[in-house]
Design an enzyme around this catalytic site. Structure first.
Site, PDB file in Angstrom:
ATOM      1  N   GLY A 127       0.820  -1.202   0.000  1.00  0.00           N
ATOM      2  CA  GLY A 127       0.000   0.000   0.000  1.00  0.00           C
ATOM      3  C   GLY A 127       0.856   1.255   0.000  1.00  0.00           C
ATOM      4  N   TYR A 128       1.373   1.604  -1.160  1.00  0.00           N
ATOM      5  CA  TYR A 128       2.212   2.795  -1.299  1.00  0.00           C
ATOM      6  C   TYR A 128       1.498   3.871  -2.114  1.00  0.00           C
ATOM      7  CZ  TYR A 128       6.730   1.335   0.712  1.00  0.00           C
ATOM      8  OH  TYR A 128       7.750   0.994   1.555  1.00  0.00           O
ATOM      9  N   THR A 161      -1.133  -4.244  -6.562  1.00  0.00           N
ATOM     10  CA  THR A 161      -0.994  -5.446  -7.384  1.00  0.00           C
ATOM     11  C   THR A 161      -1.449  -6.687  -6.620  1.00  0.00           C
ATOM     12  OG1 THR A 161       0.872  -4.449  -8.538  1.00  0.00           O
ATOM     13  CG2 THR A 161       0.622  -6.835  -8.717  1.00  0.00           C
ATOM     14  N   GLU A 244      12.757  -3.501  -3.908  1.00  0.00           N
ATOM     15  CA  GLU A 244      11.762  -3.577  -4.974  1.00  0.00           C
ATOM     16  C   GLU A 244      12.390  -3.306  -6.336  1.00  0.00           C
ATOM     17  OE1 GLU A 244       7.397  -1.731  -6.176  1.00  0.00           O
ATOM     18  OE2 GLU A 244       8.841  -0.476  -5.122  1.00  0.00           O
TER      19      GLU A 244
END
Length: 399
Positions: A127-128, A161, A244
């Protein structure tokens, strides 16, 4: 740099190769080899198989239940999984939030959350991003207000995603408006089954339900789910993003997809075309160069350094390379690659029967290509757009 692996490293590669090929379900490998749709069950089944072996957290140190592999061993494991056509491990748990919990979480948080990630039982989401806060992540507005022993979270996250499968989500939330935007952000772990959490699908250009909106309406989150200190979440977010962006490079999948490109070109008779072979050769050179960059980052991590500038370069080059090989596949397929047929992404679909057999020749490899091509358009945007990454690299490398 010595590019030759030692005898011990070659023996390790052989051990991993034998185990992966003996334990990877054939139906899952078939889907990956032919770029077909993977279900949640496919992805989680492989995660659980790896978890049973203790390899789902393949980059973890022994103190947290990982194998304690060095940078070369991790790279060889990823390469053998990719070449065996194993699914890409969903990174949000083992690659992204786990290192944050290890580095900044309390012992109680580590004992609570890490085992479920290693086993593959617990699905994590990220949750960014928010509407208007993607590359400019520090402008996020999702709010968490502390009330006694809990936070009350309100706001929205987007482009989450595979969030439709999520059990837990790690979120950046605003806990203060004082000072610079970065100084008022905290890192929360939120149970997605909590009352007030709503997941709404976003259907992508390729027709797939891969990303989502996640809404928080007065969601109660226990204070013990805060990672580290309140308002220090930006530090933890940067730590996660270095992992990431290295992962986004996905060099081993690029090597596998390069072989797929060659198979398609051969089937279409293009390996006899010197100009097309030149394009494949250029792509292959870029894959090798990307692999060297990945090894550099992994070496830096092993010595305790976090080369964020190089991680940004990996993100740029890796994402552009993914787009390049899907473009070449489309070119190889020619007109047979143009129809966008969602059903073609399912295993067992008979393309030669589509349109009553009028689209002859596109059954085995060509018709799924449009979906792959459209999906990969996203890679230069997510994880921080490439334009922003170039600015960061310019600032950190050139000053």
């Amino acid at each position: 740099m010595d590019l030759n692996f030692t005898d011990a490293e070659l023996a390790f590669r052989a051990e991993v190769r034998d185990w992966v090929r003996a334990n990877l379900p054939a139906d899952i490998a078939h889907k990956v080899r032919h770029a077909l749709r993977l279900s949640k069950d496919d992805m989680q089944r492989w995660a659980r198989i790896l978890g049973t072996k203790g390899w789902h957290g393949w980059a973890w140190p022994k103190q947290f239940g990982g194998p304690g592999w060095n940078a070369v061993q991790r790279h060889l494991f990823e390469e053998e999984c990719a070449l065996a056509c194993a699914p890409r491990i969903v990174p949000f748990g083992p690659v992204m939030v786990a290192p944050v919990i290890m580095a900044f979480g309390t012992p109680e948080q580590q004992q609570r959350f890490l085992p479920g990630i290693m086993s593959g039982e617990v699905w994590w989401s990220q949750g960014y991003s928010e509407p208007g806060s993607g590359s400019d992540l520090a402008s996020l507005k999702c709010r968490a207000e502390r009330q006694g022993n809990k936070y009350i979270v309100n706001g929205q996250k987007t482009w989450t995603t595979l969030g439709q499968y999520g059990d837990w989500i790690f979120c950046l939330v605003r806990t203060s408006n004082e000072g610079k935007p970065q100084t008022g952000i905290s890192f929360l772990l939120i149970d997605m089954k909590s009352p007030g959490v709503t997941v709404k699908p976003i259907i992508m250009l390729d027709g797939e339900h891969e990303v989502n909106e996640v809404w928080f309406d007065n969601v109660e989150v226990p204070v013990e789910n805060l990672i580290g200190e309140e308002n220090k979440g930006w530090t933890y977010a940067k730590h996660l993003l270095s992992h990431e962006r290295t992962n986004i490079a996905d060099v081993n999948r690029a090597k596998r997809e390069l072989e797929r490109l060659k198979r398609i070109a051969t089937a279409e008779g293009l390996m006899e075309d010197s100009r097309f072979r030149d394009q494949i050769a250029l792509c292959e050179v870029d894959v090798v160069a990307l692999e060297m960059m990945v090894l550099r980052v992994l070496s830096g991590e092993r010595t305790g350094k976090q080369p964020l500038d190089v991680a940004g370069l990996l993100k740029i080059r890796g994402s552009e390379l993914q787009q390049r090989y899907t473009e070449l596949m489309m070119l190889a397929g020619g007109p047979l690659a143009l129809p966008h047929v969602l059903e073609a992404m399912e295993a067992g679909w008979q393309g030669d029967q589509w349109l009553g057999g009028a689209w002859i020749g596109g059954a085995s490899h060509a018709i799924p290509l449009t979906g792959n091509y459209l999906n990969v358009r996203k890679t230069t945007i997510y994880g921080g757009s490439n334009e922003v990454q170039r600015n960061i690299v310019a600032q950190t490398v050139l000053g």
